[in-house]
Design an enzyme around this catalytic site. Structure first.
Site, PDB file in Angstrom:
ATOM      1  N   GLU A  58      29.772 -20.871 -54.708  1.00  0.00           N
ATOM      2  CA  GLU A  58      28.632 -21.055 -53.547  1.00  0.00           C
ATOM      3  C   GLU A  58      29.347 -21.332 -52.372  1.00  0.00           C
ATOM      4  O   GLU A  58      28.561 -21.857 -51.353  1.00  0.00           O
ATOM      5  CB  GLU A  58      27.586 -21.925 -54.219  1.00  0.00           C
ATOM      6  CG  GLU A  58      28.077 -23.328 -54.096  1.00  0.00           C
ATOM      7  CD  GLU A  58      28.706 -23.787 -55.572  1.00  0.00           C
ATOM      8  OE1 GLU A  58      28.543 -24.982 -55.752  1.00  0.00           O
ATOM      9  OE2 GLU A  58      28.948 -22.835 -56.229  1.00  0.00           O
TER      10      GLU A  58
ATOM     11  N   ASP B 275      28.471 -24.901 -47.730  1.00  0.00           N
ATOM     12  CA  ASP B 275      28.417 -25.178 -49.269  1.00  0.00           C
ATOM     13  C   ASP B 275      26.888 -25.135 -49.652  1.00  0.00           C
ATOM     14  O   ASP B 275      26.007 -25.742 -49.156  1.00  0.00           O
ATOM     15  CB  ASP B 275      29.011 -26.250 -49.761  1.00  0.00           C
ATOM     16  CG  ASP B 275      29.065 -26.461 -51.193  1.00  0.00           C
ATOM     17  OD1 ASP B 275      30.088 -25.521 -51.983  1.00  0.00           O
ATOM     18  OD2 ASP B 275      28.102 -26.993 -51.923  1.00  0.00           O
TER      19      ASP B 275
ATOM     20  N   ASP C 262      22.810 -15.031 -58.043  1.00  0.00           N
ATOM     21  CA  ASP C 262      23.706 -13.887 -57.171  1.00  0.00           C
ATOM     22  C   ASP C 262      22.532 -13.377 -56.218  1.00  0.00           C
ATOM     23  O   ASP C 262      23.133 -12.867 -55.276  1.00  0.00           O
ATOM     24  CB  ASP C 262      23.841 -12.627 -58.504  1.00  0.00           C
ATOM     25  CG  ASP C 262      24.713 -13.140 -59.345  1.00  0.00           C
ATOM     26  OD1 ASP C 262      25.562 -14.037 -59.192  1.00  0.00           O
ATOM     27  OD2 ASP C 262      24.948 -12.331 -60.579  1.00  0.00           O
TER      28      ASP C 262
ATOM     29  N   ASN D 175      21.097 -21.777 -60.825  1.00  0.00           N
ATOM     30  CA  ASN D 175      21.581 -20.809 -61.969  1.00  0.00           C
ATOM     31  C   ASN D 175      21.006 -21.444 -63.165  1.00  0.00           C
ATOM     32  O   ASN D 175      20.858 -20.598 -63.995  1.00  0.00           O
ATOM     33  CB  ASN D 175      23.220 -20.911 -61.811  1.00  0.00           C
ATOM     34  CG  ASN D 175      23.803 -20.082 -61.045  1.00  0.00           C
ATOM     35  OD1 ASN D 175      23.251 -18.803 -60.694  1.00  0.00           O
ATOM     36  ND2 ASN D 175      24.900 -20.360 -60.512  1.00  0.00           N
TER      37      ASN D 175
END
Length: 317
Positions: free
Chosen positions: A226, A183, A200, A191
């Site tokens: 993620e 993770d 991305d 973001n």
């Protein structure tokens, strides 16, 4: 027998006009006629050798089959016999027939050969139709369905199928198998502060790290947001810990250029191994997920491991 089954030259002209590879066998499975497409294909794939299939037992051809098509040969032999006996009206099977320069697949069909005024099966007509274009489309669709569109690595669907196969190997042969739950730390902040295109790009770079760091036999998949999961065949908890730490360090050292900004990211990783008594890979994934939770609680950017199958308490790397 051949003249009786193919009266005059008209029947020969008919099968020669067909684009599929056609051969006619008598009730014993002996080839009595082939069309021009069959002859042309044989000539193009025989390395210059002259091969005449007339009088050859198709049953023997199936028994002695080699290469990729040999996998389907026993089933084809069984189907051909069933049609010749009159037990089946149609048998068909798809099979690969690749050449050194191209991928090829064919659809083989076997139909009984009877005279119009008789129910007696006197032989069979065998056709081989080139279905390569359709198979390539099917394979491309399957590949896309099993691929994460953003990162280009496998998705959850592929991972589930691959892990089921590997878990069955564990059950049969007792080989070790481990799972990494990965993770990315504080990904929401990336973001929020840099925009989703930047996020991305981070995901793509992390996926590329996994591609270069992990072995060819390992399977790294993106399972959402993620979150990544990695299956390590033939690897126990100790070996998986080494792989996880190497992956974590490579991610930490990433320098990701997004416009005028340079971003970095870290990952928390949990390791779980398959244990005796497990009923599916989900058991090992649960252990890895619990270890991942401990890694997050320990401050992130670290690895936590389920050390063996006698404890459910993950330990530090």
């Amino acid at each position: 027998m051949r003249d009786a089954m193919l009266d005059g030259g008209f029947a020969v002209a008919v099968i020669d006009a067909l684009t599929s590879h056609i051969c006619v066998v008598d009730r014993d499975g002996v080839i009595v006629a082939v069309n021009q497409t069959w002859k042309d294909f044989t000539a193009a794939n025989s390395n210059g050798k002259t091969i005449d299939h007339i009088g050859v037992s198709y049953l023997d051809v199936c028994r002695s089959s080699t290469g990729l098509a040999a996998l389907e040969a026993p089933e084809f032999l069984k189907g051909l016999r069933a049609v010749l006996r009159g037990d089946d009206e149609l048998f068909q099977i798809e099979y690969p027939c690749h050449s050194p320069t191209e991928l090829r697949w064919f659809l083989a069909r076997v139909s009984p050969l009877r005279r119009r005024d008789s129910p007696v099966t006197e032989g069979a007509v065998v056709s081989h139709m080139n279905i390569t274009d359709r198979k390539l489309v099917e394979l491309d669709v399957a590949r896309l369905a099993a691929t994460d569109a953003l990162t280009g690595i496998p998705n959850r669907r592929f991972f589930d199928e691959f892990s089921a196969i590997e878990f069955s190997r564990v059950q049969r042969f007792g080989e070790p198998l481990s799972v990494l739950m990965i993770d990315l730390d504080h990904f929401k902040v990336i973001n929020d502060e840099n925009g989703h295109p930047a996020g991305d790009e981070v995901l793509r770079k992390v996926a590329m790290v996994g591609f270069h760091v992990l072995r060819a036999c390992d399977a790294l998949a993106r399972i959402g947001g993620e979150e990544f999961v990695c299956l390590l065949p033939g690897t126990d908890a100790a070996g998986a810990r080494v792989a996880a730490e190497k992956l974590r360090l490579e991610i930490e050292q990433l320098s990701i250029k997004v416009g005028q900004d340079t971003l970095s990211v870290t990952a928390s990783i949990g390791v779980g191994a398959v244990c005796p008594g497990d009923t599916s890979i989900s058991d090992a994934m649960r252990r890895a997920d619990e270890a991942l939770y401990l890694a997050k609680s320990a401050g992130r950017n670290c690895v936590r491991v389920q050390p063996d199958c006698t404890t459910e308490h993950p330990s530090p790397a």
